[in-house]
Design a protein around this motif. Structure first.
Motif, PDB file in Angstrom:
ATOM      1  N   CYS A   1       0.876  -1.168   0.000  1.00 55.26           N
ATOM      2  CA  CYS A   1       0.000   0.000   0.000  1.00 55.26           C
ATOM      3  C   CYS A   1       0.912   1.216   0.000  1.00 55.26           C
ATOM      4  O   CYS A   1       1.732   1.387   0.903  1.00 55.26           O
ATOM      5  CB  CYS A   1      -0.917   0.000   1.215  1.00 55.26           C
ATOM      6  SG  CYS A   1      -1.995   1.455   1.261  1.00 55.26           S
ATOM      7  N   LEU A   2       0.785   2.018  -1.032  1.00 57.73           N
ATOM      8  CA  LEU A   2       1.669   3.164  -1.221  1.00 57.73           C
ATOM      9  C   LEU A   2       0.869   4.465  -1.198  1.00 57.73           C
ATOM     10  O   LEU A   2      -0.159   4.562  -1.872  1.00 57.73           O
ATOM     11  CB  LEU A   2       2.385   3.044  -2.570  1.00 57.73           C
ATOM     12  CG  LEU A   2       3.118   1.725  -2.831  1.00 57.73           C
ATOM     13  CD1 LEU A   2       3.534   1.646  -4.292  1.00 57.73           C
ATOM     14  CD2 LEU A   2       4.309   1.588  -1.923  1.00 57.73           C
ATOM     15  N   LEU A   3       1.336   5.446  -0.447  1.00 61.05           N
ATOM     16  CA  LEU A   3       0.761   6.784  -0.464  1.00 61.05           C
ATOM     17  C   LEU A   3       1.364   7.512  -1.659  1.00 61.05           C
ATOM     18  O   LEU A   3       2.579   7.519  -1.842  1.00 61.05           O
ATOM     19  CB  LEU A   3       1.101   7.528   0.834  1.00 61.05           C
ATOM     20  CG  LEU A   3       0.676   8.989   0.931  1.00 61.05           C
ATOM     21  CD1 LEU A   3      -0.838   9.138   0.863  1.00 61.05           C
ATOM     22  CD2 LEU A   3       1.220   9.596   2.221  1.00 61.05           C
ATOM     23  N   LEU A   4       0.513   8.108  -2.487  1.00 64.77           N
ATOM     24  CA  LEU A   4       0.957   8.722  -3.730  1.00 64.77           C
ATOM     25  C   LEU A   4       0.683  10.222  -3.764  1.00 64.77           C
ATOM     26  O   LEU A   4      -0.154  10.730  -3.035  1.00 64.77           O
ATOM     27  CB  LEU A   4       0.214   8.100  -4.925  1.00 64.77           C
ATOM     28  CG  LEU A   4       0.266   6.598  -5.109  1.00 64.77           C
ATOM     29  CD1 LEU A   4      -0.618   6.204  -6.279  1.00 64.77           C
ATOM     30  CD2 LEU A   4       1.682   6.127  -5.329  1.00 64.77           C
ATOM     31  N   ALA A   5       1.360  10.873  -4.694  1.00 64.52           N
ATOM     32  CA  ALA A   5       1.020  12.240  -5.088  1.00 64.52           C
ATOM     33  C   ALA A   5       0.508  12.104  -6.514  1.00 64.52           C
ATOM     34  O   ALA A   5       1.157  11.478  -7.347  1.00 64.52           O
ATOM     35  CB  ALA A   5       2.250  13.137  -5.052  1.00 64.52           C
ATOM     36  N   GLY A   6      -0.666  12.608  -6.801  1.00 68.64           N
ATOM     37  CA  GLY A   6      -1.197  12.493  -8.153  1.00 68.64           C
ATOM     38  C   GLY A   6      -2.671  12.175  -8.144  1.00 68.64           C
ATOM     39  O   GLY A   6      -3.410  12.567  -7.241  1.00 68.64           O
ATOM     40  N   GLU A   7      -3.098  11.419  -9.144  1.00 60.42           N
ATOM     41  CA  GLU A   7      -4.512  11.117  -9.347  1.00 60.42           C
ATOM     42  C   GLU A   7      -5.123  10.332  -8.188  1.00 60.42           C
ATOM     43  O   GLU A   7      -6.287  10.529  -7.834  1.00 60.42           O
ATOM     44  CB  GLU A   7      -4.673  10.335 -10.657  1.00 60.42           C
ATOM     45  CG  GLU A   7      -6.103   9.996 -10.997  1.00 60.42           C
ATOM     46  CD  GLU A   7      -6.227   9.223 -12.310  1.00 60.42           C
ATOM     47  OE1 GLU A   7      -7.325   8.710 -12.560  1.00 60.42           O
ATOM     48  OE2 GLU A   7      -5.252   9.139 -13.066  1.00 60.42           O
ATOM     49  N   PHE A   8      -4.362   9.416  -7.619  1.00 58.16           N
ATOM     50  CA  PHE A   8      -4.848   8.597  -6.508  1.00 58.16           C
ATOM     51  C   PHE A   8      -4.122   8.982  -5.226  1.00 58.16           C
ATOM     52  O   PHE A   8      -2.975   9.414  -5.261  1.00 58.16           O
ATOM     53  CB  PHE A   8      -4.608   7.108  -6.783  1.00 58.16           C
ATOM     54  CG  PHE A   8      -5.335   6.590  -7.990  1.00 58.16           C
ATOM     55  CD1 PHE A   8      -6.705   6.376  -7.963  1.00 58.16           C
ATOM     56  CD2 PHE A   8      -4.649   6.331  -9.166  1.00 58.16           C
ATOM     57  CE1 PHE A   8      -7.382   5.913  -9.078  1.00 58.16           C
ATOM     58  CE2 PHE A   8      -5.315   5.860 -10.291  1.00 58.16           C
ATOM     59  CZ  PHE A   8      -6.685   5.657 -10.248  1.00 58.16           C
ATOM     60  N   ASP A   9      -4.797   8.768  -4.104  1.00 51.53           N
ATOM     61  CA  ASP A   9      -4.147   8.971  -2.811  1.00 51.53           C
ATOM     62  C   ASP A   9      -3.282   7.766  -2.450  1.00 51.53           C
ATOM     63  O   ASP A   9      -2.203   7.909  -1.888  1.00 51.53           O
ATOM     64  CB  ASP A   9      -5.188   9.205  -1.710  1.00 51.53           C
ATOM     65  CG  ASP A   9      -5.925  10.521  -1.896  1.00 51.53           C
ATOM     66  OD1 ASP A   9      -5.250  11.540  -2.139  1.00 51.53           O
ATOM     67  OD2 ASP A   9      -7.169  10.521  -1.814  1.00 51.53           O
ATOM     68  N   TYR A  10      -3.786   6.571  -2.764  1.00 56.61           N
ATOM     69  CA  TYR A  10      -3.072   5.329  -2.437  1.00 56.61           C
ATOM     70  C   TYR A  10      -3.127   4.380  -3.623  1.00 56.61           C
ATOM     71  O   TYR A  10      -4.061   4.404  -4.425  1.00 56.61           O
ATOM     72  CB  TYR A  10      -3.704   4.621  -1.225  1.00 56.61           C
ATOM     73  CG  TYR A  10      -3.451   5.354   0.066  1.00 56.61           C
ATOM     74  CD1 TYR A  10      -2.306   5.101   0.809  1.00 56.61           C
ATOM     75  CD2 TYR A  10      -4.346   6.297   0.533  1.00 56.61           C
ATOM     76  CE1 TYR A  10      -2.063   5.779   1.985  1.00 56.61           C
ATOM     77  CE2 TYR A  10      -4.114   6.985   1.711  1.00 56.61           C
ATOM     78  CZ  TYR A  10      -2.963   6.722   2.432  1.00 56.61           C
ATOM     79  OH  TYR A  10      -2.719   7.394   3.589  1.00 56.61           O
TER      80      TYR A  10
END
Length: 153
Positions: free
Chosen positions: A97-106
């Motif tokens: 489970c990865l926290l992202l910057a962009g279109e999705f939060d995770y």
């Protein structure tokens, strides 16, 4: 601490085979068993080696379906992130489970037995995670490369 040439060689070898014995590793790298053990022990104590474990074959274990899921939360607050992360840690099927910057939060990577198992997980668990506004699921057709090894230069 900086890594010397031998540290890097040990890390590369352990990534290839974490079960290799110290004597065999020392012989492979052309060093004494004592020196090899001292380097390896220090690398582990300093956290360069987080853990050693077996990589299992998901198909042999009846988990051939790999799904990735993009998650959008309804709020972007530290509290909503913490609540979501706490809940997702308890889902056995979730591998990453990865926290992202962009279109999705995770971005979630999970393994299941079949489409029906994913449907149950989706309906009964994923949609009920705290703060979830949207889920977008992607079924992996072929794992072209799945290499946990890091480049050690």
């Amino acid at each position: 601490m900086s890594l010397d040439r031998m540290d890097k060689r040990i890390l590369k070898a352990l990534q290839k085979d974490g079960r290799i014995g110290n004597a065999e590793l020392a012989k492979k790298l052309g060093m004494s068993a004592t020196a090899c053990w001292n380097h390896t022990k220090r690398l582990m104590e300093e956290g360069y080696v987080k853990e050693v474990r077996a990589i299992l074959d998901p198909e042999k274990l009846g988990l051939p379906v790999l799904v990735t899921v993009g998650v959008v939360l309804d709020r972007s607050t530290p509290e909503s992130f913490a609540e979501f992360e706490k809940a997702v840690r308890d889902i056995a099927a979730v591998q990453e489970c990865l926290l992202l910057a962009g279109e999705f939060d995770y971005w979630i990577k999970l393994r299941v037995k079949d489409l029906q198992a994913f449907n149950r997980l989706h309906a009964n668990t994923l949609l009920r995670l705290p703060g979830v506004r949207q889920l977008r699921s992607f079924f992996v057709l072929n794992e072209v490369k799945n290499n946990p090894e890091l480049v050690v230069e």
